[in-house]
Write a protein that holds these residues in place. Structure first.
Motif, short mmCIF file in Angstrom:
data_model
loop_
_atom_site.label_atom_id
_atom_site.label_comp_id
_atom_site.label_asym_id
_atom_site.label_seq_id
_atom_site.Cartn_x
_atom_site.Cartn_y
_atom_site.Cartn_z
N LYS A 1 -4.02 -13.48 7.48
CA LYS A 1 -3.02 -12.41 7.27
C LYS A 1 -3.68 -11.14 6.76
N VAL A 2 -4.43 -11.26 5.67
CA VAL A 2 -4.97 -10.06 5.04
C VAL A 2 -6.18 -9.53 5.81
N SER A 3 -7.05 -10.45 6.26
CA SER A 3 -8.28 -9.97 6.92
C SER A 3 -7.92 -9.21 8.20
N ASN A 4 -6.98 -9.71 8.98
CA ASN A 4 -6.61 -8.98 10.22
C ASN A 4 -5.93 -7.66 9.90
N HIS A 5 -5.12 -7.68 8.83
CA HIS A 5 -4.45 -6.44 8.44
C HIS A 5 -5.49 -5.37 8.08
N LEU A 6 -6.48 -5.76 7.26
CA LEU A 6 -7.46 -4.77 6.81
C LEU A 6 -8.37 -4.32 7.95
N VAL A 7 -8.75 -5.24 8.82
CA VAL A 7 -9.70 -4.88 9.90
C VAL A 7 -9.00 -4.11 11.01
N ARG A 8 -7.77 -4.49 11.34
CA ARG A 8 -7.15 -3.94 12.55
C ARG A 8 -6.01 -2.95 12.30
N ARG A 9 -5.38 -3.03 11.09
CA ARG A 9 -4.17 -2.21 10.94
C ARG A 9 -4.22 -1.23 9.76
N ALA A 10 -5.13 -1.45 8.80
CA ALA A 10 -5.14 -0.57 7.62
C ALA A 10 -5.51 0.85 8.03
N THR A 11 -4.86 1.82 7.42
CA THR A 11 -5.12 3.22 7.78
C THR A 11 -5.47 4.03 6.54
N PRO A 12 -6.28 5.08 6.72
CA PRO A 12 -6.61 5.92 5.58
C PRO A 12 -5.33 6.45 4.92
N GLY A 13 -5.36 6.50 3.59
CA GLY A 13 -4.19 6.96 2.85
C GLY A 13 -3.42 5.81 2.23
N THR A 14 -3.62 4.59 2.75
CA THR A 14 -2.86 3.44 2.23
C THR A 14 -3.30 3.11 0.81
N LEU A 15 -2.32 2.86 -0.07
CA LEU A 15 -2.64 2.44 -1.44
C LEU A 15 -2.71 0.93 -1.50
#
Ligand code: FAD
Ligand code: FES
Length: 336
Positions: free
Chosen positions: A97-111
């Protein structure tokens, strides 16, 4: 009173979430792909960040589909970077859940939420004369933090990955080799097969003289620990595990999460943290492997088994359990 039900700090969080005194957070400022399934996340930590020692990890709280999930990631940046930012490097795992979110979906500006850095997989104060880094897959991350921070006269890295282009930080590693700062042995498991630890005699003939830091899958670390122990050198080997070693399972039972009002059947091998999350219960967590105590929860009734040791804990007033390494041992009630 004026701002009830929100506290004044909630309003300050809107305008200045990284200020001193706020709960520690970080802002993602960039995400750099490293391989097809790994990326480095550049984070600007809030004012309360106390820095780190190379090799340590940080607990990161990320909101995924409206649920805050905590995971541990090794810091890959050297300490005291001029720009004050830190990096973690994440490998997306299937269904993670978290690894895919960070690698594929996280965007600059996210807290994101952060804890202070911690962990004892670090270099000693006195530099050893000869160093060996034994790593595989994403296990290269804490070692990269060390490599970037501390130069040694004689350092060898033996790193395994399926194929050359799966080697995280490959270009940088080859740059260190070209500069004479590192001897690198790459094992490409798709063509060479898994590293047989007995091959160390051939790959690094003086391995026994080297202070060694190893990080990778359980299979590699288990065989390394056996190998170093057989040679009477166990104290020279330092290991970091990303997942707990589960050694004992047993019968499960009916698990009640009394605060949420959910009851589910659980087997005796699945950590109660996973059982609760699967049932939609809000479960605190961190490393998910028994080292950070971010998941401790009162056991109201019944019994649980520690999956690492087989030890049974029975409920009594004030008893806390680590849900990430405990499974049901009969019916039990977890205060969540
Ligand atoms: C001290 C420490 C440092 C770590 N440093 C890093 C790092 O630098 N980079 C990095 O990528 N990861 C690191 N990890 C692992 C990381 O914390 C997560 O476990 C990983 O990203 C998977 O989380 P997820 O939410 O994507 O998977 P989940 O949604 O939690 O799990 C999905 C599935 O994958 C399985 N699974 C969980 N973790 C792993 C794993 N590590 N390997 C294989 N299967 C797994 C689960 O059992 C489940 O079946 C570290 C862990 C620890 C304890
Ligand atoms: S989540 Fe870290 S000890 Fe359980």
């Amino acid at each position: 009173m004026v701002t009830t039900p929100l506290a004044p700090s909630d309003y300050l969080d809107l305008v200045s979430p990284l200020r001193a005194g706020a709960d520690l957070r970080g802002r993602i400022e960039a995400v750099h792909p490293e391989t097809a399934d790994a990326a480095t996340v550049v984070i600007r930590p809030g004012r309360g960040w106390r820095g780190h020692t190379p090799g340590q990890y940080v607990r990161v709280g990320v909101d995924v589909d409206g649920v805050r999930l905590w995971r541990a990631y090794s810091l890959t940046s050297p300490p005291h970077r001029q720009d004050g930012r830190v990096t973690i490097t994440v490998k997306a795992i299937p269904d993670g859940k978290v690894s895919n979110h960070l690698v594929r979906r996280a965007t600059p500006g996210t807290l994101i939420h952060l804890d202070q850095a911690t962990g004892d997989f670090v270099l000693p104060r006195a530099k050893p004369a000869k160093v060996l880094y034994l790593t595989a897959g994403s296990g290269i991350t804490p070692v990269m933090g060390m490599l970037r921070a501390t130069a040694f006269d004689d350092v060898v890295m033996v790193h395994s990955a399926p194929r050359p282009h799966d080697v995280i930080f490959r270009k940088e590693l080859h740059g260190l080799v070209a500069a004479g700062k590192l001897k690198l042995v790459e094992v490409h498991t798709d063509t060479d097969g898994m590293l047989d630890i007995a091959r160390l005699d051939e790959l690094v003939p003086d391995w026994a003289e080297r202070e060694t830091w190893a990080c990778g899958p359980a299979g590699l670390l288990d065989t390394a620990e056996e190998h170093w122990t057989e040679h009477g050198l166990r104290e020279r080997l330092h290991t970091e595990r990303f997942r707990p070693s589960v050694v004992v399972t047993g019968d499960g039972g009916e698990v009640t999460f009394s605060t949420t009002g959910r009851t589910v059947d659980a087997d005796g091998a699945t950590p109660l943290l996973d059982v609760g999350e699967e049932a939609g219960v809000l479960m605190p967590s961190g490393c998910r492997m028994g080292i950070c105590f971010g998941c401790v929860t009162p056991l109201k009734s019944g019994a649980v088994r520690d999956l690492r040791t087989g030890e049974i804990t029975e409920a009594e007033p004030g008893v806390l359990i680590q849900t990430c390494v405990s499974a049901a041992a009969g019916p039990c009630d977890i205060e969540r």
